[in-house]
Scaffold this motif. Structure first.
Motif, PDB file in Angstrom:
ATOM      1  N   TYR A  57       0.914  -1.186   0.072  1.00  0.00           N
ATOM      2  CA  TYR A  57       0.057  -0.038  -0.132  1.00  0.00           C
ATOM      3  C   TYR A  57       0.997   1.283  -0.153  1.00  0.00           C
ATOM      4  O   TYR A  57       1.712   1.426   0.838  1.00  0.00           O
ATOM      5  CB  TYR A  57      -1.054  -0.114   1.191  1.00  0.00           C
ATOM      6  CG  TYR A  57      -2.182   0.873   1.403  1.00  0.00           C
ATOM      7  CD1 TYR A  57      -3.295   0.410   0.872  1.00  0.00           C
ATOM      8  CD2 TYR A  57      -2.125   2.393   1.495  1.00  0.00           C
ATOM      9  CE1 TYR A  57      -4.371   1.328   0.812  1.00  0.00           C
ATOM     10  CE2 TYR A  57      -3.025   2.895   1.283  1.00  0.00           C
ATOM     11  CZ  TYR A  57      -4.180   2.588   1.224  1.00  0.00           C
ATOM     12  OH  TYR A  57      -5.335   3.503   0.911  1.00  0.00           O
ATOM     13  N   LEU A  58       0.825   1.986  -0.976  1.00  0.00           N
ATOM     14  CA  LEU A  58       1.460   3.133  -1.050  1.00  0.00           C
ATOM     15  C   LEU A  58       0.693   4.408  -0.982  1.00  0.00           C
ATOM     16  O   LEU A  58      -0.478   4.498  -1.678  1.00  0.00           O
ATOM     17  CB  LEU A  58       2.216   3.454  -2.342  1.00  0.00           C
ATOM     18  CG  LEU A  58       3.174   2.261  -2.746  1.00  0.00           C
ATOM     19  CD1 LEU A  58       3.449   2.236  -4.104  1.00  0.00           C
ATOM     20  CD2 LEU A  58       4.427   2.183  -1.857  1.00  0.00           C
ATOM     21  N   VAL A  59       0.734   5.305  -0.190  1.00  0.00           N
ATOM     22  CA  VAL A  59       0.134   6.703   0.021  1.00  0.00           C
ATOM     23  C   VAL A  59       0.839   7.792  -0.913  1.00  0.00           C
ATOM     24  O   VAL A  59       1.835   7.850  -0.758  1.00  0.00           O
ATOM     25  CB  VAL A  59       0.242   7.131   1.508  1.00  0.00           C
ATOM     26  CG1 VAL A  59      -0.520   8.500   1.676  1.00  0.00           C
ATOM     27  CG2 VAL A  59      -0.844   6.208   2.286  1.00  0.00           C
ATOM     28  N   ALA A  60       0.243   8.170  -1.930  1.00  0.00           N
ATOM     29  CA  ALA A  60       0.500   9.289  -2.855  1.00  0.00           C
ATOM     30  C   ALA A  60      -0.631   9.912  -3.451  1.00  0.00           C
ATOM     31  O   ALA A  60      -1.487   9.221  -3.752  1.00  0.00           O
ATOM     32  CB  ALA A  60       1.655   8.521  -3.848  1.00  0.00           C
ATOM     33  N   ASP A  61      -0.248  10.999  -3.911  1.00  0.00           N
ATOM     34  CA  ASP A  61      -1.283  11.778  -4.701  1.00  0.00           C
ATOM     35  C   ASP A  61      -1.375  11.037  -6.205  1.00  0.00           C
ATOM     36  O   ASP A  61      -0.334  11.255  -6.780  1.00  0.00           O
ATOM     37  CB  ASP A  61      -0.948  13.144  -4.605  1.00  0.00           C
ATOM     38  CG  ASP A  61      -1.831  14.243  -5.723  1.00  0.00           C
ATOM     39  OD1 ASP A  61      -3.171  13.514  -5.903  1.00  0.00           O
ATOM     40  OD2 ASP A  61      -1.639  15.246  -5.838  1.00  0.00           O
ATOM     41  N   THR A  62      -2.364  10.615  -6.570  1.00  0.00           N
ATOM     42  CA  THR A  62      -2.434   9.828  -7.766  1.00  0.00           C
ATOM     43  C   THR A  62      -2.485  10.728  -8.911  1.00  0.00           C
ATOM     44  O   THR A  62      -2.380  10.352 -10.127  1.00  0.00           O
ATOM     45  CB  THR A  62      -3.927   9.023  -7.877  1.00  0.00           C
ATOM     46  OG1 THR A  62      -4.797   9.742  -7.457  1.00  0.00           O
ATOM     47  CG2 THR A  62      -3.587   7.815  -6.965  1.00  0.00           C
ATOM     48  N   TYR A  63      -2.930  12.100  -8.863  1.00  0.00           N
ATOM     49  CA  TYR A  63      -2.682  13.084  -9.632  1.00  0.00           C
ATOM     50  C   TYR A  63      -1.522  13.713 -10.013  1.00  0.00           C
ATOM     51  O   TYR A  63      -1.140  14.398 -10.792  1.00  0.00           O
ATOM     52  CB  TYR A  63      -3.610  14.131  -9.590  1.00  0.00           C
ATOM     53  CG  TYR A  63      -5.131  13.714  -9.435  1.00  0.00           C
ATOM     54  CD1 TYR A  63      -5.829  13.368 -10.666  1.00  0.00           C
ATOM     55  CD2 TYR A  63      -5.859  13.466  -8.625  1.00  0.00           C
ATOM     56  CE1 TYR A  63      -7.173  13.001 -11.022  1.00  0.00           C
ATOM     57  CE2 TYR A  63      -7.276  13.008  -8.414  1.00  0.00           C
ATOM     58  CZ  TYR A  63      -7.717  12.669  -9.658  1.00  0.00           C
ATOM     59  OH  TYR A  63      -8.920  12.307  -9.889  1.00  0.00           O
ATOM     60  N   ASN A  64      -0.500  13.374  -9.124  1.00  0.00           N
ATOM     61  CA  ASN A  64       1.106  13.893  -9.273  1.00  0.00           C
ATOM     62  C   ASN A  64       1.807  12.694  -9.852  1.00  0.00           C
ATOM     63  O   ASN A  64       2.403  11.993  -8.867  1.00  0.00           O
ATOM     64  CB  ASN A  64       1.586  14.311  -7.827  1.00  0.00           C
ATOM     65  CG  ASN A  64       3.007  14.734  -7.728  1.00  0.00           C
ATOM     66  OD1 ASN A  64       3.600  14.835  -8.793  1.00  0.00           O
ATOM     67  ND2 ASN A  64       3.249  15.471  -6.860  1.00  0.00           N
ATOM     68  N   HIS A  65       1.877  12.693 -10.946  1.00  0.00           N
ATOM     69  CA  HIS A  65       2.471  11.546 -11.853  1.00  0.00           C
ATOM     70  C   HIS A  65       4.053  11.391 -11.433  1.00  0.00           C
ATOM     71  O   HIS A  65       4.612  10.230 -11.274  1.00  0.00           O
ATOM     72  CB  HIS A  65       2.630  11.853 -13.113  1.00  0.00           C
ATOM     73  CG  HIS A  65       1.064  11.671 -13.665  1.00  0.00           C
ATOM     74  ND1 HIS A  65       0.501  11.948 -15.092  1.00  0.00           N
ATOM     75  CD2 HIS A  65      -0.111  11.385 -13.023  1.00  0.00           C
ATOM     76  CE1 HIS A  65      -0.800  11.856 -15.082  1.00  0.00           C
ATOM     77  NE2 HIS A  65      -1.213  11.251 -13.841  1.00  0.00           N
TER      78      HIS A  65
END
Length: 70
Positions: A57-65
């Motif tokens: 599980y990775l927490v990241a902004d999916t709109y920030n490629h």
């Protein structure tokens, strides 16, 4: 006696990457993936209910490629 042919699971050992887990109503998708022996990797913008069903599980902004690529 009738014997059933045992088919090899074509998904065993494969990995599925999900960008965002969606609402809790999509819980069944994760259950089916687990039953198919798929490794589940989720990238989501926050920790939520799906973390316990994921192998990674990775927490990241999916709109920030660029953030996702790193």
């Amino acid at each position: 006696m009738i014997t059933a042919k045992i088919k090899k699971n074509p998904f065993k050992g494969k990995t599925i990457l999900l960008l965002g887990s969606g609402s809790r109503r999509r819980h069944y998708i994760f259950e089916v993936a687990k039953k198919l022996d798929l490794k589940i990797v989720i990238i989501n913008n926050q920790v939520n209910w799906s973390k316990r069903l994921a192998d990674d599980y990775l927490v990241a902004d999916t709109y920030n490629h660029p953030e996702i690529k790193s």
